[in-house]
Design an enzyme around this catalytic site. Sequence first.
Site, PDB file in Angstrom:
ATOM      1  N   ASP A 291      -0.303   5.156   0.816  1.00 18.33           N
ATOM      2  CA  ASP A 291      -0.619   6.134   1.859  1.00 18.33           C
ATOM      3  C   ASP A 291      -0.783   5.444   3.206  1.00 18.33           C
ATOM      4  OD1 ASP A 291      -0.822   8.482   0.126  1.00 18.33           O
ATOM      5  OD2 ASP A 291      -2.583   7.489  -0.695  1.00 18.33           O
TER       6      ASP A 291
ATOM      7  N   ASP B 214       0.854  -1.173   0.000  1.00 14.50           N
ATOM      8  CA  ASP B 214       0.000   0.000   0.000  1.00 14.50           C
ATOM      9  C   ASP B 214       0.904   1.242   0.000  1.00 14.50           C
ATOM     10  OD1 ASP B 214      -2.423   1.543   0.358  1.00 14.50           O
ATOM     11  OD2 ASP B 214      -1.816   1.793   2.437  1.00 14.50           O
TER      12      ASP B 214
END
Length: 305
Positions: free
Chosen positions: A21, A19
């Site tokens: 953010d 991922d």
Amino acid sequence: MATSQTNPHQKRKIIIFSDFDGTIFLQDTGHVLVDNLGCGAAYRNKLELQFKTGERTFREISDDMWGSLTIPFGDGFELMEKHLELDSGFREFHQYCVAEGFPFNVISAGLKPVLQRTLDLFLGAEEASSIEIVANDLDAPGGIPWKPVWRDNTDSGHDKGASVNKAREKAQAECEPDEIPLIVFIGDGVSDLAAAREADVLFARRGLRLEEYCIEHGIEHTPFDDFSQIKKEVEAISLEDQRKTGGVGKPVRYNPRANMWRRISSKEAVPTLMATATPSQDEKMALWPDYFSEPKQPQPATIEE
């Protein structure tokens, strides 16, 4: 998906997904732009509430959020440099993956041009070029207002689990018939769960919603504080793979909710283990970064306690 020359001593291909953010960067890129140059934090919080109550989908509120930006693409990245913090161990881990030939992929609900420019800013364009970004796009970067181009027709706009499966299929086609790629996923929030379920090895940032969800639902995972810890674990996993010449033994690091157990150099059928129950409201809330990245607040103690 990112590809590179596999280490000749590596028994099988290891593919890294992460991922963006809240994971690679400790803050959210979209929020930095929107809060400072778009609709602002207060309006974004109203959009968040509309999503939480089910009034609107993630795509709908995201269209509003990104559409509030009326600046040329490229403006605002000085703010990124000021407000974003790269995980302290990320660069070393990424360089390790490149050296070992482990493809590194970012998988995100954000906008690819924003993520790419951010990586270029913090890592340099040459180093960042080895990272494949699987995310939504931006219609005619430079156009005003900003308009997302979604990867699929789901309410989230990007089915992360489907993206991981597509990468697995591609890697499988490039492997020997008796070798199955090992999928590693790194995340921080419940929105990462769809992709995390398809991984063999799952890393969850300590103290945030993905780790809490894994604990609550008995999902095998390894908590981490920074990417230097992930590097040590992946090194150990790689060595375990190299030592094995067959058999079905699995390290405790492996995720029992993964799509299938991996057997190295085994031509036997691989059993499928996949969670069939759909998580309830917790997973429905998964797509809003502010919600799933915040640690759960401790409850006050009762008199009995």
